[in-house]
Design a protein around this motif. Structure first.
Motif, short mmCIF file in Angstrom:
data_model
loop_
_atom_site.label_atom_id
_atom_site.label_comp_id
_atom_site.label_asym_id
_atom_site.label_seq_id
_atom_site.Cartn_x
_atom_site.Cartn_y
_atom_site.Cartn_z
N ASP A 144 0.83 -1.21 0.00
CA ASP A 144 0.00 0.00 0.00
C ASP A 144 0.86 1.25 0.00
O ASP A 144 1.79 1.37 0.80
N PHE A 145 0.55 2.19 -0.86
CA PHE A 145 1.18 3.50 -0.80
C PHE A 145 0.23 4.52 -1.42
O PHE A 145 -0.57 4.21 -2.30
N MET A 146 0.32 5.74 -0.91
CA MET A 146 -0.63 6.78 -1.29
C MET A 146 -0.17 7.55 -2.52
O MET A 146 1.02 7.85 -2.68
N VAL A 147 -1.14 7.85 -3.39
CA VAL A 147 -0.87 8.57 -4.63
C VAL A 147 -2.05 9.48 -4.94
O VAL A 147 -3.08 9.45 -4.27
N LEU A 148 -1.89 10.25 -5.99
CA LEU A 148 -2.98 11.10 -6.47
C LEU A 148 -3.39 10.62 -7.86
O LEU A 148 -2.64 10.76 -8.82
N THR A 198 5.90 24.19 -1.72
CA THR A 198 6.92 25.21 -1.90
C THR A 198 7.41 25.70 -0.54
O THR A 198 6.61 26.12 0.30
N GLY A 199 8.70 25.59 -0.32
CA GLY A 199 9.25 25.95 0.99
C GLY A 199 9.32 24.79 1.95
O GLY A 199 9.97 24.88 3.00
N GLY A 200 8.63 23.70 1.60
CA GLY A 200 8.68 22.50 2.45
C GLY A 200 9.94 21.69 2.18
O GLY A 200 10.59 21.85 1.15
N LYS A 201 10.29 20.81 3.09
CA LYS A 201 11.52 20.02 2.98
C LYS A 201 11.29 18.64 2.35
O LYS A 201 12.25 17.95 2.03
N GLY A 202 10.05 18.25 2.22
CA GLY A 202 9.76 16.93 1.68
C GLY A 202 9.87 16.87 0.18
O GLY A 202 9.56 17.84 -0.53
N LYS A 203 10.29 15.72 -0.34
CA LYS A 203 10.38 15.49 -1.78
C LYS A 203 9.15 14.70 -2.24
O LYS A 203 8.50 14.04 -1.43
N LYS A 204 8.89 14.74 -3.53
CA LYS A 204 7.74 13.97 -4.04
C LYS A 204 7.95 12.48 -3.83
O LYS A 204 7.00 11.71 -3.72
N THR A 205 9.22 12.08 -3.74
CA THR A 205 9.55 10.66 -3.58
C THR A 205 9.55 10.21 -2.12
O THR A 205 9.88 9.07 -1.83
N ASP A 206 9.22 11.12 -1.20
CA ASP A 206 9.00 10.74 0.20
C ASP A 206 7.53 10.32 0.32
O ASP A 206 6.65 11.18 0.33
N ILE A 207 7.27 9.04 0.34
CA ILE A 207 5.89 8.58 0.21
C ILE A 207 5.39 7.87 1.47
O ILE A 207 6.17 7.38 2.29
N LEU A 208 4.08 7.85 1.60
CA LEU A 208 3.45 7.06 2.66
C LEU A 208 3.23 5.66 2.11
O LEU A 208 2.48 5.47 1.15
N ALA A 209 3.91 4.68 2.70
CA ALA A 209 3.83 3.31 2.19
C ALA A 209 3.94 2.31 3.33
O ALA A 209 4.69 2.52 4.28
N TRP A 210 3.20 1.23 3.22
CA TRP A 210 3.18 0.20 4.26
C TRP A 210 2.57 -1.06 3.67
O TRP A 210 2.10 -1.07 2.53
N HIS A 211 2.60 -2.12 4.41
CA HIS A 211 1.92 -3.36 4.01
C HIS A 211 0.68 -3.48 4.88
O HIS A 211 0.78 -3.71 6.08
N GLY A 212 -0.47 -3.29 4.28
CA GLY A 212 -1.70 -3.16 5.05
C GLY A 212 -2.49 -4.42 5.23
O GLY A 212 -2.29 -5.17 6.19
N GLY A 213 -3.39 -4.69 4.32
CA GLY A 213 -4.29 -5.83 4.48
C GLY A 213 -3.60 -7.17 4.36
O GLY A 213 -2.61 -7.32 3.64
#
Length: 440
Positions: A155-159, A310-325
């Motif tokens: 599982d990982f979050m995307v748009l 903009t101005g934040g330190k996070g990159k687009k490649t810093d993602i929310l990901a885990w093994h869920g169900g």
């Protein structure tokens, strides 16, 4: 015919008769054995009520395949959406009538109490040797060094977005949060819901808040550390992320009445091309092949990273990901051995991972690269690229990292924040109070 020839013919007929008799006897014994083999009923509790697409289709395919290969086994499926599933699960626990196989979320807020209480049967590691599970994918399904469930997906979050609608209204696919806000305004002006989201379910709001925390701070551990140290209220990154979320609400970034929309309503809004975007997880990979969706939608559905700030330190490649169900077998099941056989059958890499991936139904919890054919959908290709390029991952999302009560209360506070029932400052103060009560 000579006497000699007649004797040979008779001998051949006698031998043939004996062989036929033996074969018939063996077949009769086998048939009798098969007909008297005891019927086994396995109760299977799932959170996938749609059995015609995505993981629900895969689950049902493998269940049907198992019953075909084992005619004496009858598998009774009960499938509910996430929230009703959780409520029914509590009933089963309270009445000590656990289904033989049940779905679990591999997070402390859900599965840890289940493992501690002894409701799940142990799965020996040598039983899944060669199944393609990484140690990292199993850790949330383990307690005291023992394994109690198998993860079914990554599982990982995307748009997700509808490129047809973006092209029609000449809107740039957002790569920054400001571009996301501007896109929302354009779609609003043209009667299109900007982002479909299931606010009624609450968990998605808490995850989106963490997404903003990561994009603001660039530190995956920040939110967990703040909660563990009970130092939330004065954290400026957490405050800015809360204000970002409220800002998205203020520009009409979600559909009307999104706080009352459940998972199915949000999904349908996007699939009916009435929403330009959909904030959701990789488990929606099957949208590109879903037979219930229009060809227009399947042609236009696409996916990208959640925008940076903009101005934040996070990159687009810093993602929310885990093994869920995942799936567990009841420790008290009267057909535990047969249920375990079914679980191991389903999760064999040539079934769940291979069939699921090649039919575009799931991003497996097992390695899937060896099953790639080059004929993947746009969603499969891009989701693979997003996951493989990750520079950091969150692991279990924040609201699920602590106690069940922490999860419930934290998600409710997130819903109150987007409903503007509390201010961002009050939101953080309440989270800190909750941490002091729930986090040891």
């Amino acid at each position: 015919m000579s006497k000699k020839t007649l004797k040979v013919v008779i001998s051949v007929l006698l031998v043939t008769s004996i062989i036929v008799s033996l074969v018939t006897g063996i077949q009769g014994t086998s048939a009798a054995s098969a007909s008297t083999k005891k019927t086994v009923e396995i109760k299977f509790f799932s959170n996938l009520p749609d059995r015609t697409s995505n993981q629900g289709k895969l689950e049902q395919m493998l269940i049907d395949s198992y019953m075909k290969a084992n005619p004496n086994v009858k598998i009774k499926v009960e499938a509910l959406q996430d929230e009703p599933y959780k409520q029914k699960f509590k009933v089963y626990v309270a009445t000590n009538q656990m289904p033989d196989i049940f779905m679990v979320w591999g997070q402390p807020s859900f599965f840890l109490p289940v493992m501690k209480a002894g409701y799940a049967a142990e799965i020996k590691l040598d039983q899944i040797k060669g199944y393609g599970f990484k140690t990292s994918s199993l850790k949330d399904f383990m307690y005291n060094g023992k394994l109690y469930a198998l993860p079914r997906n990554t599982d990982f979050m995307v748009l997700y977005y509808n490129k047809g609608l973006f092209n029609k209204y000449k809107v740039k696919v957002p790569t920054t949060f400001n571009e996301l806000l501007n896109a929302a305004k354009v779609f609003r002006k043209n009667g299109i819901a900007p982002i479909a989201i299931n606010g009624k379910d609450k968990w998605i709001l808490a995850i989106l808040y963490q997404e903003l925390v990561v994009k603001e701070g660039g530190d995956q551990k920040l939110i967990y550390d703040a909660i563990s140290k009970k130092s939330v209220a004065k954290n400026q990154v957490l405050l800015k992320a809360a204000k970002d979320l409220v800002n998205l609400v203020n520009v009409g970034g979600f559909q009307d009445a999104f706080v009352a929309a459940d998972y199915g309503a949000a999904n349908n809004l996007f699939a009916q091309e009435k929403a330009a975007m959909y904030y959701m997880g990789s488990w929606e990979v099957g949208m590109a092949t879903n037979p219930n969706f229009s060809e227009s939608f399947k042609k236009n559905v696409d996916v990208t990273y959640f925008p940076t700030i903009t101005g934040g330190k996070g990159k687009k490649t810093d993602i929310l990901a885990w093994h869920g169900g995942g799936y567990a077998v009841s420790a008290s099941s009267k057909v535990k051995n047969e249920a375990m056989k079914l679980l191991l059958y389903m999760m064999h890499p040539t079934r769940w991972a291979k069939i699921g991936w090649q039919q575009g139904l799931v991003v497996p919890g097992q390695a899937w690269d060896k099953f790639m054919t080059g004929k993947e959908t746009v969603l499969q290709k891009k989701l693979t690229q997003i996951f493989s390029s990750a520079t950091s991952v969150s692991g279990t999302v924040w609201q699920d990292a602590f106690t069940p009560n922490f999860k419930t209360e934290a998600e409710t506070l997130c819903q109150m924040l987007v409903a503007k029932a509390i201010t961002p400052e009050k939101f953080l103060a309440k989270i800190e109070e909750l941490a002091k009560l729930e986090v040891k």
